[in-house]
Design an enzyme around this catalytic site. Structure first.
Site, PDB file in Angstrom:
ATOM      1  CE1 TYR A  86       1.588   0.890  -9.918  1.00 34.47           C
ATOM      2  CE2 TYR A  86       3.694  -0.191  -9.606  1.00 34.47           C
ATOM      3  CZ  TYR A  86       2.941   0.802 -10.180  1.00 34.47           C
ATOM      4  OH  TYR A  86       3.524   1.707 -11.023  1.00 34.47           O
ATOM      5  NE  ARG A  95       7.943  -4.576  -4.304  1.00 34.35           N
ATOM      6  CZ  ARG A  95       7.937  -3.594  -5.186  1.00 34.35           C
ATOM      7  NH1 ARG A  95       8.893  -2.682  -5.173  1.00 34.35           N
ATOM      8  NH2 ARG A  95       6.975  -3.496  -6.084  1.00 34.35           N
ATOM      9  CE1 TYR A 148       5.356   5.204 -10.585  1.00 25.81           C
ATOM     10  CE2 TYR A 148       4.840   7.542 -10.490  1.00 25.81           C
ATOM     11  CZ  TYR A 148       5.546   6.455 -10.032  1.00 25.81           C
ATOM     12  OH  TYR A 148       6.454   6.616  -9.015  1.00 25.81           O
ATOM     13  CE  LYS A 149       5.009  -0.542 -13.821  1.00 23.31           C
ATOM     14  NZ  LYS A 149       6.152  -0.595 -12.899  1.00 23.31           N
TER      15      LYS A 149
END
Lengths: 334, 334, 174
Positions: free
Chosen positions: A24, A213, A308-309
């Site tokens: 990130y 983004r 998390y993804k």
């Protein structure tokens, strides 16, 4: 369902990995800069209308009929919704002058959309002339999901949105949260300063200077609605996709969001546009640079980010398939 | 993957022109009217296009006779045909207002900054109490327009001196109607009005104040005494710091031995790019950290939002897209 | 765990009750339960010594907090009002939610959370709330759709609820 020629989809695909590993970061950059990729281009405009336009808008409509809670507007966000309408329709017209136009005649605007056979004359602030609540109308004309944030008390409050293609979150639950609260569940991004920096950046965002983004995850099948609401429907597929390894590279998609961050001048609100694109691994693997890079990113991704993804069950099989595709290509000299 | 340079919107007045500073507009004085010590200007684009929308309460910085002064925009804010400002003639100021009154004529061109929002409305407020003193009515005028367009509850308390004319009064009366405008003359009357009105506002109201410094402070004091928390009190303070183009400085590139001049108004990143020294960059606003460069000698002037306090004091790196130098010479590891 | 507890939307309450904000011009004080009553009585004493208007409501806490009186007070409240609540977390979240809906900002709100509370858990799959004595990470059967939900570290102040989601969607079905 392959409604669209694979090559068109691939040529517009916003491949999200600038390096062989992914973390990130506050990866904001100025918008409206075309990105030239190995197989095409994306990013020239903040609104992207493609060949899936009609089909995706129909799907959105079905989702909203089944679950109206996917569109939420807190009362004070009316001005922001009108702003967002002007901004989105205006950009769609600039990007598609052959089929769309937005013109001003005194106090009225005239929106013409040949793709949908839509012609509408409306007055800002007057819902009767639009025939719909403004955010809902915008969502019926562009493929992007939209979140509107009100800036006050030094915070950004997600007080309105129309999100039918969420990647594992719930607008209905998150509405009314601040930007910082919204990102609470994301690992690492607070401790590493990514979210606080993004927050400070957004607080100072100026009108007429849009930024963007990208974000990414993976989906099973070309399922746009991956919201928390419908998790019981798509969640089991995360495991189920492994049952038939032959189909894995066709079912597993790299799912990318191009997010545009735009300060709306009239209301001062911030608009997040989220445009979701997917390609199946098999198609992605036809681009050599993409198949090697994605395999490397998947292999290297730390477990907390994998979890998390939502990639826990298929991170290894996906990487392995991409590597086998690479090996096969080398073997055949492709 | 390569990112092409940004494409300015074809008909945007922000397209590159002979403007003195990046992003500034050249506008033509289309109309002038003077009432006592207040001169109101209508400024239009040279091409006849509409001007960029702005958030109510915004101001522009105007280059006036060699000075730069900030003036609030008073007119329509959604794609207006003109920007409108009212300038009070200050006989012993820096000369900017004198120049606008005495030397500026219809047909002349002015260099102005894009609108900057520092005094926005509060969309979520139950009620806006707008308090203006003298020429401070200017940003309040655009707030009134916003409140009318978006059907928000508001009232105006307008303080003026006994012997002074009241700027824009006729227009104010037309916009507010009889029920929403209170005129108050002289300190005693103003104080009495404020003490009464600020004690009876519904929870959720906000107070916006613009006027001479002592008047704003006195109003704030009354509000605070009546229990208004500071989060509900908003004052218009013009600040031109962020627009400060900075002093020129020399940059020495330690590895190549080259020396470059970074002129005032040009960023270090721009100067490096112009000299074909590649520096990775992304947001160009000082937030993402991508353009960080190591500093060998000289003290950076940090203007970014990325570095921590310790990193700033260490002075061993800087974000070259926004930061500059305190010293005449800065040596970089490039 | 790399999710930072300091940064999730789960509210973190200080151990000590906050003081009365002396800059207010009037006060609304709500409490439930015995522990709440004790804290609220210190507040009301302080407000009395400020000689400012006070509206106080205490509930035993045995049934869900009655919010009608507070709603009426909030609808009539002026700027200058401060809202204070001492109660278990679920009641605190409800009071704060109501106050914010009436226009209050954080600077006008002070809360003390007393121990042992039911949580309200929101199920996004059927959009109903379930109440139970739970902590983040526990599971509970949704009262609406009967799925087993896990209580997640994500709280909506607007709903006064924790997010739950189906815990076993990705388990093998045997």
């Amino acid at each position: 369902m392959n409604r669209v020629a694979a090559s068109d989809r691939l040529s517009r695909f916003p491949f999200p990995y600038p390096q062989d590993h992914y973390r990130y970061s506050t990866n904001v950059e100025p918008a409206r800069r075309p990105v030239i990729t190995e197989v095409g281009e994306w990013g020239r405009w903040t609104i992207d209308v493609d060949d899936e336009y009609e089909a995706e808008l129909r799907e959105r409509e079905e989702i909203l009929v089944a679950d109206p809670s996917r569109c939420v507007v807190l009362a004070h966000m009316r001005a922001a919704c009108w702003d967002s309408l002007l901004e989105c329709l205006g950009e769609a017209a600039r990007a598609n002058p052959a089929t769309m136009s937005l013109t001003r005649e005194g106090n009225s605007y005239v929106w013409s959309n040949a793709r949908l056979g839509e012609e509408r004359r409306f007055v800002i602030g007057d819902e009767d002339t639009l025939g719909a609540e403004p955010l809902a109308y915008t969502g019926s004309q562009v493929q992007e999901d939209i979140v509107l944030l009100d800036q006050r008390e030094g915070q950004l409050w997600a007080d309105a949105g129309l999100v039918t293609f969420a990647a594992d979150w719930s607008l209905r639950f998150d509405v009314g949260m601040t930007f910082l609260e919204l990102h609470g569940p994301v690992p690492r991004v607070h401790v590493e300063g990514v979210i606080p920096r993004a927050h400070r950046f957004l607080l100072r965002l100026e009108a007429h200077h849009p930024y963007r983004r990208t974000n990414w995850t993976m989906s099973v099948d070309r399922r746009l609605d991956q919201s928390t609401e419908t998790y019981p429907e798509w969640g089991p597929d995360r495991l189920g996709v492994l049952e038939n390894p032959e189909l894995l590279p066709d079912r597993l998609q790299l799912r990318v969001e191009v997010q545009h961050l735009i300060r709306l001048p009239g209301s001062g609100a911030i608009m997040f546009l989220i445009r979701t694109s997917m390609v199946p691994l098999r198609e992605l693997a036809t681009v050599p640079a993409w198949r090697t890079r994605m395999a490397a990113v998947l292999r290297e991704l730390p477990q907390d980010m994998v979890d998390y993804k939502g990639l826990t069950h298929f991170r290894d099989p996906a990487a392995a398939w991409l590597e086998s595709a690479q090996a096969a290509a080398i073997a055949t000299g492709a | 993957m390569t990112v092409a340079p940004a494409q300015p919107l074809a008909s945007s007045p922000l397209a590159p022109s002979a403007a003195v500073r990046e992003g500034w507009l050249i506008l033509r004085v289309a109309g002038v009217s003077t009432a006592g010590r207040v001169r109101t200007l209508r400024l239009v684009s040279l091409t006849g296009d509409t001007l960029p929308s702005f958030t109510p309460g915004s101001h522009i910085v105007v280059e006036a006779g060699g000075r730069t002064n900030a003036y609030s925009l008073t007119g329509d804010f959604l794609e207006p045909i003109a920007y409108e400002i009212s300038v009070l003639r200050i006989p012993d100021g820096n000369g900017g207002s004198r120049w606008i009154h005495d030397d500026l004529d219809v047909g002349q061109e002015l260099s102005v900054s894009p609108p900057r929002s520092a005094f926005p409305p509060v969309a979520s407020a139950q009620h806006h109490v707008l308090v203006a003193g003298g020429i401070g009515i200017t940003p309040i005028l655009s707030h009134i327009r916003a409140a009318r367009l978006y059907h928000r509850s508001f009232e105006v308390i307008y303080a003026h001196r006994h012997d002074a004319e009241v700027p824009r009064l006729r227009e104010l009366r037309a916009l507010c109607g009889p029920d929403r405008l209170e005129l108050a003359q002289g300190r005693a009357q103003v104080t009495a009005r404020l003490r009464k009105r600020l004690a009876e506002q519904p929870l959720g109201s906000v107070l916006l104040i613009c006027g001479p410094g002592p008047m704003m402070e006195a109003t704030e004091t009354i509000a605070t005494e009546l229990g208004w928390p500071s989060q509900r009190i908003h004052t218009e303070r013009f600040s031109t710091e962020a627009l400060d183009p900075g002093s020129p400085f020399t940059v020495k590139l330690a590895r190549s031995g080259r020396q470059l001049l970074v002129p005032s108004g040009v960023s270090l990143l721009e100067a490096l790019e112009a000299a074909e020294v590649p520096v990775p960059n992304l947001c160009r606003r000082g937030v993402c950290g991508e353009c960080r460069v190591a500093v060998k000698a000289g003290r950076p002037e940090h203007r970014d939002l990325f570095l921590s306090d310790e990193e700033r004091t260490a002075n061993d790196s800087l974000m070259c897209c926004v930061s500059r130098a305190h010293d005449a010479v800065l040596e970089l590891e490039l | 765990m790399t999710v930072s507890p300091d940064h999730t939307s789960v509210p973190r309450w200080p151990d000590e009750p906050p003081d009365v904000d002396p800059t207010g011009s009037s006060y609304l004080v709500v409490s439930t339960g015995e522990a709440g009553r004790a804290v609220a009585s210190r507040w009301t004493a302080a407000i009395a010594s400020l000689a400012k208007p006070l509206w106080a409501h205490h509930d035993s806490g045995e049934s869900p907090l009655a919010l009608d009186g507070l709603s009426r007070e909030l609808a009539a409240a002026r700027v200058g009002t401060r809202v204070m609540v001492a109660a278990p977390e679920r009641d605190v979240l409800d009071v704060l939610r109501l106050a914010r809906a009436a226009g209050a900002v954080d600077a006008e709100l002070r809360a003390h959370v007393t121990p042992a509370s039911d949580l309200r858990v929101y199920c996004p799959h059927c959009r109903t709330d379930t109440h139970a004595r739970l902590s983040v990470g526990d599971t509970v059967a949704c009262e609406g759709c009967h799925r087993t939900l896990i209580v997640y570290h994500h709280v909506s102040r607007l709903h006064g609820a924790y997010l739950g989601y189906m815990v076993d969607a990705e388990e093998p079905t045997t």
